[in-house]
Scaffold this active site. Structure first.
Site, PDB file in Angstrom:
ATOM      1  N   ASP A   1      -9.003   3.501  -2.629  1.00  0.00           N
ATOM      2  CA  ASP A   1     -10.008   3.889  -1.631  1.00  0.00           C
ATOM      3  C   ASP A   1     -11.281   4.411  -2.275  1.00  0.00           C
ATOM      4  O   ASP A   1     -11.496   5.617  -2.409  1.00  0.00           O
ATOM      5  CB  ASP A   1      -9.423   4.942  -0.693  1.00  0.00           C
ATOM      6  CG  ASP A   1      -8.276   4.369   0.128  1.00  0.00           C
ATOM      7  OD1 ASP A   1      -8.213   3.130   0.271  1.00  0.00           O
ATOM      8  OD2 ASP A   1      -7.453   5.161   0.616  1.00  0.00           O
TER       9      ASP A   1
ATOM     10  N   ASP B   1       0.857  -1.192   0.000  1.00  0.00           N
ATOM     11  CA  ASP B   1       0.000   0.000   0.000  1.00  0.00           C
ATOM     12  C   ASP B   1       0.894   1.244   0.000  1.00  0.00           C
ATOM     13  O   ASP B   1       2.110   1.139   0.183  1.00  0.00           O
ATOM     14  CB  ASP B   1      -0.873  -0.060   1.268  1.00  0.00           C
ATOM     15  CG  ASP B   1      -1.937   1.030   1.322  1.00  0.00           C
ATOM     16  OD1 ASP B   1      -2.317   1.562   0.258  1.00  0.00           O
ATOM     17  OD2 ASP B   1      -2.389   1.342   2.446  1.00  0.00           O
TER      18      ASP B   1
ATOM     19  N   GLU C   1       2.652   4.969  -3.963  1.00  0.00           N
ATOM     20  CA  GLU C   1       2.618   5.908  -5.121  1.00  0.00           C
ATOM     21  C   GLU C   1       3.952   6.641  -5.293  1.00  0.00           C
ATOM     22  O   GLU C   1       4.275   6.934  -6.440  1.00  0.00           O
ATOM     23  CB  GLU C   1       1.470   6.902  -4.922  1.00  0.00           C
ATOM     24  CG  GLU C   1       0.096   6.282  -5.087  1.00  0.00           C
ATOM     25  CD  GLU C   1      -0.279   5.325  -3.954  1.00  0.00           C
ATOM     26  OE1 GLU C   1       0.195   5.566  -2.829  1.00  0.00           O
ATOM     27  OE2 GLU C   1      -0.993   4.350  -4.191  1.00  0.00           O
TER      28      GLU C   1
HETATM   29  O1  MIG Z   1      -3.736   5.989   4.727  1.00  0.00           O
HETATM   30  O2  MIG Z   1      -3.602   0.714   5.664  1.00  0.00           O
HETATM   31  O3  MIG Z   1      -5.931   2.126   0.325  1.00  0.00           O
HETATM   32  O4  MIG Z   1      -6.864  -0.115   1.656  1.00  0.00           O
HETATM   33  O5  MIG Z   1      -6.829  -0.055   4.474  1.00  0.00           O
HETATM   34  C1  MIG Z   1      -4.556   4.874   4.529  1.00  0.00           C
HETATM   35  C2  MIG Z   1      -4.762   1.464   5.804  1.00  0.00           C
HETATM   36  C3  MIG Z   1      -3.709   3.674   4.298  1.00  0.00           C
HETATM   37  C4  MIG Z   1      -4.980   2.970   2.349  1.00  0.00           C
HETATM   38  C5  MIG Z   1      -5.430   1.759   1.578  1.00  0.00           C
HETATM   39  C6  MIG Z   1      -6.451   1.011   2.371  1.00  0.00           C
HETATM   40  C7  MIG Z   1      -5.856   0.606   3.716  1.00  0.00           C
HETATM   41  C8  MIG Z   1      -5.372   1.847   4.472  1.00  0.00           C
HETATM   42  N1  MIG Z   1      -4.407   2.580   3.642  1.00  0.00           N
END
Ligand code: MIG
Length: 821
Positions: free
Chosen positions: A506, A430, A433
């Protein structure tokens, strides 16, 4: 265009940097910098050409253009404004091999022409206009303006531009996860990987950068793959209805022209360049349950038990960031998870695979081994002034590994050792980016090793996430010995499909987002990202039971099927909404499991041949103009047509059936295609149609993959009076033995007449399946059978089970079946 390029934000943070050292600018020979005015330069008149192997170099005496014949259908064009090309390197195209030997160069008064057996690339002498045509002299793609560039005096390098003619009825597809209508015509998009929490319709940019689009004009398709990792823009007739442009804030103007004429040819050729997804472990095609976050251990265990108690199949359960100690990657919060090994083992005993999240931000903390080691070895990204790049994310103050450095990737891959020892089966990447709180992402001047082709974050930003999940995948693959790892990433660039699946980020619990997710998955599929899905139910906000169920129904036909939700929402398991929802959710998740062999075979068709898993209708019938705007329905593989219900309270909806004959999956009624039909949509079903002639392989319902030893396969044979082929791919489901041809590809050929139905089976491959038992269900048989003969033996017992449906069993591999009137 101009105001878009000179956005001063793009140039911030560049003042101190010494980017004349970067490989991306070596060819400039331009002792920076001073403030020169920015001037757009265009190619001039062609003065010379040189042929070197499969490459042709054209020049206007200063700039050079390279035209490379890659395959019969693929031609690459590159521009070097000052005549010197960059060294070949691409994260998207691992190795560019010449795959064709017959091509030629012609010259006449007006132009040069590089030709293969299917495509011509024309270079007009007077003004360097480049165009492409097919063997019928039909122009498929042409410059509206010659290739051009602007020297950027702030950092050295160029903004590079390609501008093509945009035809009146031309439609555009592709570009990955863009949250707009399927046809991109009339819009402009930016590629710059962005954490886009709760993104909205038409919001751009999003999480991924896939600089590949497909054009469809007068029934003929071609593709453009603009392999440039810098911030890039695509304009499909938005600014000027007559022009399609793509440009980037640096790097080379380099694009691949991919010839059709069918969209499917373009998609397959794109996969030839960028690769396909490896076969996933079979369990990863099952249902996954996720949440931010399930903790402590007792919560995880009770969710898992809930599935078994409710008899709802599930294979994957996820641990989001709260399993870690202070969000430090590769650690555990021992208060919540005192004995992870024991927990993962218990979960495994009950058929659950554990997937854990790993983010790129490493907490600055000298008592934390990952940070200490990364710091000692200088594995973290640095700024142009040599200070480490720092930013705040979940762990607090963080530094970030430079995943574009192969040594860092190898180190990172090794860090999974302990998680693998604990029994973790999959990893979720996650925030790659990369996302940074406040700042959004890294400053532009951050340095990257870029596999030896050093550059700034401007060049590396869009590939950072892909290289992170590559490190993850390659590390896991080593550590898990011969087992297939499961990986999922949020960010990525073209080629990411070689390393991971993706989810669309999200999203929101709204009907609009269900519609958007449907389009995004179809678009990702056409853009070379086959293994994709949405957060079922919507990440933020609260779905009601109806929305959740409609999303599960759509999700059952998404290549990747996972429910996920943000931490501040109510419980979101398939039984959380009570009846009638639980029963319907169960039915669809069960259907997912029944069709697993079909999905798995479709995955093989992707892996081996480059077909997408989801196929928008326009991809199949591109010659029908109305299909350009159809974006609700798709086929799942090539045999199952699905049209999700995406409106509340809907009791029926129109569905377009492509040409041919289709069986309604729920009623077995047959309908002629080429028309729209109204289909009832009670909450219990969504429109699902099966192509006549299909053989749909089916497994018994299992609560998880491997729960039962498969000792029989059910073959649902849909009668057709045309000959139709179907495939069944089988292997161990979890090893890489398929790379050594240890698999079985079964082909079924169905062909019917008024008085006879034949089913032939051929097999290829070295795998021996564990079963020889077949349960046949013949659907839509137009006559009452008198006799069924399998490889010369007459089968006595066949029964009419539903109208026009006959069932029988056979306990041996077969070659030829005849069902006679
Ligand atoms: O700032 O890890 O898209 O699926 O549950 C949020 C927490 C960070 C974004 C991800 C989401 C995940 C969440 N993350």
């Amino acid at each position: 265009m101009d105001e878009n390029i000179l956005n001063p934000d793009d140039l911030l943070g560049n003042k101190l940097i010494s980017e004349e050292d970067d490989d991306e600018f070596h060819h400039l020979n331009n002792p920076v910098l001073g403030l020169k005015p920015i001037v757009k330069k265009y190619l001039g008149t062609v003065t010379d050409v040189k042929e070197v192997g499969n490459k042709f170099f054209f020049t206007d005496s200063e700039a050079r253009v390279e035209v490379t014949v890659v395959t019969d259908e693929i031609i690459r064009v590159r521009l070097a404004p000052h005549g010197v090309f960059l060294e070949e390197f691409s994260y998207a195209v691992p190795k560019q091999e010449q795959k064709v030997s017959v091509f030629s160069l012609h010259e006449d008064e007006l132009e040069y022409r590089v030709s293969t057996s299917t495509v011509n690339c024309h270079i007009r002498k007077i003004d360097f206009f480049i165009s492409f045509s097919d063997t019928q002299n039909h122009i498929t793609n042409q410059d509206a303006v010659p290739m051009h560039w602007e020297e950027n005096t702030q950092f050295g390098g160029y903004y590079v531009f390609g501008t093509k003619v945009c035809n009146t009825d031309e439609a555009f597809y592709g570009l990955g996860d863009k949250a707009s209508d399927l046809n991109l015509r009339g819009r402009r998009f930016k590629n710059w990987n962005t954490d886009a929490y709760s993104f909205g319709w038409n919001q751009d940019p999003l999480y991924r950068s896939i600089p590949f689009y497909i054009s469809l004009n007068e029934g003929i398709a071609h593709g453009i793959f603009f392999d440039n990792t810098f911030k890039a823009t695509f304009d499909f007739g938005a600014e000027d209805r007559t022009k399609t442009s793509f440009w980037a804030d640096g790097g080379e103007l380099q694009y691949y022209y991919i010839h059709g004429p069918h969209m499917m040819d373009v998609v397959k050729s794109y996969h030839l360049l960028t690769g396909t997804h490896p076969m996933p472990p079979l369990w990863a095609l099952g249902y996954h349950q996720c949440r931010w976050s399930y903790y402590p251990e007792s919560k995880v265990m009770s969710v898992a038990k809930g599935f078994r108690k409710n008899q709802i199949p599930c294979d994957g359960i996820y641990l989001d960031i709260d399993y870690m100690d202070g969000y430090r990657c590769f650690t555990w919060n021992r208060k919540y998870f005192p004995d992870p090994k024991k927990m993962i083992k218990e979960l495994a005993a009950d058929g659950f695979k554990t997937v854990v999240i790993i983010d790129p931000g490493i907490r600055v903390d000298d008592n934390y081994s990952v940070f200490k080691e990364g710091k000692e070895k200088r594995y973290f990204c640095r700024r142009s002034d040599d200070y480490f790049m720092e930013g705040h994310v979940w762990p607090g103050r963080c530094q970030f590994p430079d995943f574009t450095n192969p040594e860092v990737r190898a180190w990172w891959g090794g860090l999974f050792d302990e998680l693998v020892q604990l029994g973790v089966a999959g990893v979720w990447n996650d925030m790659n980016e990369p996302a940074v709180f406040g700042a959004g992402t890294f400053p532009d001047d951050v340095r990257h090793q870029y596999d030896g082709f050093r550059g700034s974050h401007r060049k590396a930003h869009n590939v950072y996430g892909m290289q992170m999940v590559r490190a993850t995948y390659e590390g896991l693959r080593k550590l898990m010995k011969n087992k297939r790892p499961f990986t999922i990433t949020r960010a990525g660039y073209s080629g990411l499909q070689r390393y991971a699946s993706v989810w669309t980020g999200d999203n929101v619990a709204s009907w609009e987002h269900l519609r958007l997710g449907n389009i995004q998955c179809q678009r990702l599929s056409m853009s070379g990202v086959p293994f994709c899905g949405t957060d079922i139910g919507g990440f933020s906000g609260e779905p009601d039971g109806e929305l959740f169920t409609r999303w599960i129904q759509f999700g059952a036909f998404s290549p990747f099927m996972r429910a996920h939700s943000a931490g501040d929402t109510k419980e979101r398991e398939p039984w959380s909404f009570g009846e009638p929802y639980t029963t319907i959710n169960r039915k669809f998740i069960e259907l997912r499991y029944r069709l697993l062999p079909y999905l798995y075979s479709t995955f093989w068709e992707h892996h081996r041949y480059g077909f997408p898993i989801l196929r928008p209708v326009v991809l199949q019938e591109q010659d029908i103009l109305a299909n350009q705007a159809r974006q609700d329905e798709f086929t799942y593989g090539d045999k199952i047509l699905v049209c999700p219900v995406m409106e509340p309270g809907q009791t029926s909806r129109p569905v377009y059936l492509p040409k041919g004959q289709w069986y309604n999956f729920w009623t077995n009624e047959i309908a002629d295609g080429g028309v729209e039909v109204m289909v009832p949509t009670p909450l219990e079903t969504i429109p699902v149609f099966i192509k006549a002639g299909a053989v749909l392989p089916e497994y018994p319902v299992m609560q998880y993959v491997g729960e039962k030893e498969i000792d029989e396969v059910k073959l649902n044979v849909y009668y057709s009076n045309h000959e139709v082929n179907s495939f069944l791919f089988e292997d161990y489901g979890e090893t890489f033995a398929y790379e050594q041809d240890i698999y079985l590809e079964k082909k079924f050929i169905v062909s019917g007449k008024d008085t006879l139905l034949t089913i032939e089976q051929t097999m290829e491959g070295l795998y021996t399946p564990r079963y020889e038992n077949y349960h046949f269900k013949i659907i839509g048989l137009p006559f009452k059978p008198s006799k069924i003969i399998i490889d010369g033996k007459t089968v006595g017992d066949f029964v009419l089970t539903e109208e026009k449906c006959y069932e029988f069993k056979f306990s041996k591999n077969f070659k030829h079946i005849e069902i006679l009137k």
